[in-house]
Design a protein around this motif. Structure first.
Motif, PDB file in Angstrom:
ATOM      1  N   THR A   1      42.744  26.441  39.952  1.00 17.20           N
ATOM      2  CA  THR A   1      42.967  25.333  39.027  1.00 17.20           C
ATOM      3  C   THR A   1      43.562  25.838  37.717  1.00 17.20           C
ATOM      4  O   THR A   1      44.476  25.209  37.150  1.00 17.20           O
ATOM      5  N   ILE A   2      43.080  26.962  37.228  1.00 21.34           N
ATOM      6  CA  ILE A   2      43.632  27.561  36.017  1.00 21.34           C
ATOM      7  C   ILE A   2      45.101  27.888  36.198  1.00 21.34           C
ATOM      8  O   ILE A   2      45.939  27.617  35.316  1.00 21.34           O
TER       9      ILE A   2
ATOM     10  N   SER B   1      39.225  43.246  23.260  1.00 19.71           N
ATOM     11  CA  SER B   1      39.528  43.695  24.626  1.00 19.71           C
ATOM     12  C   SER B   1      40.717  42.960  25.234  1.00 19.71           C
ATOM     13  O   SER B   1      41.291  43.418  26.227  1.00 19.71           O
ATOM     14  N   GLY B   2      41.078  41.814  24.665  1.00 22.81           N
ATOM     15  CA  GLY B   2      42.162  41.014  25.217  1.00 22.81           C
ATOM     16  C   GLY B   2      41.733  40.053  26.293  1.00 22.81           C
ATOM     17  O   GLY B   2      42.553  39.289  26.809  1.00 22.81           O
TER      18      GLY B   2
ATOM     19  N   SER C   1      48.805  33.818  31.390  1.00 26.65           N
ATOM     20  CA  SER C   1      48.905  34.236  29.989  1.00 26.65           C
ATOM     21  C   SER C   1      48.459  33.137  29.044  1.00 26.65           C
ATOM     22  O   SER C   1      48.472  33.331  27.824  1.00 26.65           O
ATOM     23  N   VAL C   2      48.057  31.983  29.569  1.00 21.64           N
ATOM     24  CA  VAL C   2      47.625  30.873  28.731  1.00 21.64           C
ATOM     25  C   VAL C   2      46.436  31.302  27.871  1.00 21.64           C
ATOM     26  O   VAL C   2      45.583  32.068  28.318  1.00 21.64           O
ATOM     27  N   PRO C   3      46.380  30.869  26.608  1.00 30.27           N
ATOM     28  CA  PRO C   3      45.250  31.239  25.741  1.00 30.27           C
ATOM     29  C   PRO C   3      43.909  30.831  26.339  1.00 30.27           C
ATOM     30  O   PRO C   3      43.762  29.744  26.903  1.00 30.27           O
ATOM     31  N   LEU C   4      42.914  31.708  26.187  1.00 29.92           N
ATOM     32  CA  LEU C   4      41.592  31.489  26.752  1.00 29.92           C
ATOM     33  C   LEU C   4      40.518  31.538  25.665  1.00 29.92           C
ATOM     34  O   LEU C   4      40.576  32.365  24.757  1.00 29.92           O
ATOM     35  N   ILE C   5      39.546  30.643  25.805  1.00 25.19           N
ATOM     36  CA  ILE C   5      38.342  30.642  24.977  1.00 25.19           C
ATOM     37  C   ILE C   5      37.149  30.788  25.912  1.00 25.19           C
ATOM     38  O   ILE C   5      37.115  30.152  26.972  1.00 25.19           O
TER      39      ILE C   5
ATOM     40  N   ALA D   1      40.684  35.591  35.116  1.00 24.43           N
ATOM     41  CA  ALA D   1      41.708  34.606  34.791  1.00 24.43           C
ATOM     42  C   ALA D   1      42.863  35.236  34.031  1.00 24.43           C
ATOM     43  O   ALA D   1      44.034  34.891  34.245  1.00 24.43           O
ATOM     44  N   ARG D   2      42.545  36.169  33.129  1.00 29.66           N
ATOM     45  CA  ARG D   2      43.581  36.812  32.327  1.00 29.66           C
ATOM     46  C   ARG D   2      44.590  37.567  33.181  1.00 29.66           C
ATOM     47  O   ARG D   2      45.777  37.675  32.835  1.00 29.66           O
ATOM     48  N   LYS D   3      44.146  38.068  34.323  1.00 26.92           N
ATOM     49  CA  LYS D   3      45.063  38.767  35.229  1.00 26.92           C
ATOM     50  C   LYS D   3      46.048  37.818  35.887  1.00 26.92           C
ATOM     51  O   LYS D   3      47.109  38.232  36.358  1.00 26.92           O
TER      52      LYS D   3
END
Length: 412
Positions: free
Chosen positions: A244-245, A315-316, A294-298, A289-291
């Motif tokens: 979904t992400i 850590s990114g 590139s959408v910003p994550l909270i 999800a970060r892998k």
């Protein structure tokens, strides 16, 4: 040399909007709507206090898109422009000192206490678990034309939010509310275009995003709060959440806030001790999800210390850290964090000792809503307030709300 304070760095969204630092107030239900669903003046005072406390981004408590579908007594409702002057006053206070304020838009679906609305609806007529059926009714399955109407309501509410002067909107797609219900194979057992496969279950949230974007344009931020998982047998899984992400990122979502759980299975369920030690409950999932995107994550949930928040951003894995309950008892906590200090207050779960109520999460909502009302009246928070007394007061309020306000709203 000491490590630079990652929380103090500004962050630019893909659409060019700048958030002045990496601290985000996640949504908490304030229940400060008046009898017609408009925002009370106290909301401007509350959000002004947060704006003065140093936050970069502030996300409102869930604002409902349909007066017939409230999640709690006292919800603000945005159906049309009748409350635009009050919304503008709220937005003005909530965006001072450069703070961004996004309105969280929501439809509760089945997750609304008995007596509050004339009926509850959901993708499918799936009841709550047995020990919660005394508090929550079995919903009616939505008809196709009703699904389309709800999508249009989300979009129209986003248009009004922009007109009022808020900085953005957030779709509430987590914690078991309607968008989350559509995503879940447990709650959504439809066999039409809105269910039957993971792709079809995602169709609703993607349609909401598309309709919103058509109303607000490309430069107005649209975010979403999304479960990493439901922690419920047969429910929304981490694999489906990652899919979904990916789909939301491809569709142009501006920011994704990661959370988890529902009323039936609160977010603390199933968390490993190693996860708790990292403070952020969903940081491992955010790294996955970060892998993919590139959408910003909270990430919201579990942060307790400056070091934990600093590490998460440095850590990114995430771009912003989400805080909620802390800010209901310490409005200026961001200033301490931006100075490299720990918050002054320690947060613990609020319990009545009555399992059915405690498991639903309602006591947490009510207790922190009461703290926010104190701030809105110009009073100091009071961490010593009794949870049982507050729950009794809330149940009385719910009883009278079911007899009054929703019916008046439906009669328009």
């Amino acid at each position: 040399m000491s490590q630079p304070n990652a929380l103090a760095a500004p962050f630019t969204l893909p659409n060019g909007s700048v958030i002045k630092n990496r601290i985000c107030k996640s949504a908490m239900s304030e229940t400060m709507g008046d009898e017609d669903g408009g925002p009370k003046p106290e909301l401007a005072k509350l959000y002004g206090a947060w704006a003065d406390g140093g936050l970069g981004l502030c996300i409102t408590g869930n604002v409902m898109i349909d007066a017939r579908a409230l999640g709690e007594p006292g919800n603000v409702v945005i159906e049309d422009e009748r409350h635009l002057p009050q919304l503008k006053a709220w937005a003005s206070a909530a965006t001072r000192n450069g703070m961004q304020c996004w309105v969280q838009l929501n439809h509760p679906g089945k997750q609304s206490p008995k007596g509050l609305n004339a009926e509850t609806v959901s993708p499918s007529a799936i009841p709550f678990r047995k020990d919660m059926q005394a508090m929550f009714a079995t919903p009616r399955a939505l008809r196709d034309e009703e699904v389309l109407d709800i999508i249009a309501r989300f979009a129209n509410a986003a248009r009004i939010v922009k007109a009022a002067g808020f900085s953005g909107v957030q779709i509430h797609g987590a914690h078991g509310y309607l968008v989350s219900q559509f995503l879940s194979p447990h709650h959504n057992q439809r066999q039409d275009q809105w269910g039957g496969s993971a792709g079809n279950r995602r169709r609703f949230v993607l349609a909401v995003l598309k309709a919103m974007r058509e109303q607000v344009g490309p430069d107005f931020p649209i975010g979403i709060k999304l479960n990493s998982a439901d922690f419920q047998r047969g429910g929304f899984t981490e694999t489906e959440s990652l899919d979904t992400i990916r789909a939301l990122a491809e569709a142009g979502i501006d920011c994704i806030e990661i959370s988890g759980g529902t009323y039936e299975a609160p977010e603390m369920a199933g968390l490993k001790e190693s996860t708790r030690q990292r403070e952020a409950y969903f940081l491992d999932f955010a790294e996955q999800a970060r892998k993919l995107v590139s959408v910003p994550l909270i990430v919201t949930g579990g942060f307790r210390s400056f070091a934990g928040m600093q590490q998460a951003v440095a850590s990114g894995a995430v771009d912003l850290v989400g805080l909620a309950r802390l800010l209901a008892v310490e409005t200026d906590a961001p200033r301490r964090l931006l100075a490299g200090q720990d918050p002054a207050q320690k947060i613990s779960l609020r319990r009545t000792g009555l399992r059915m109520i405690d498991d639903s999460g309602m006591v947490e909502i009510s207790w922190y809503a009461d703290q926010m009302k104190r701030i809105a009246r110009g009073e100091a928070p009071d961490p010593g307030i009794s949870t049982r007394w507050l729950m009794a007061k809330t149940m009385v309020k719910l009883m009278f709300a079911g007899r009054g306000r929703p019916q008046r709203l439906r009669a328009r």
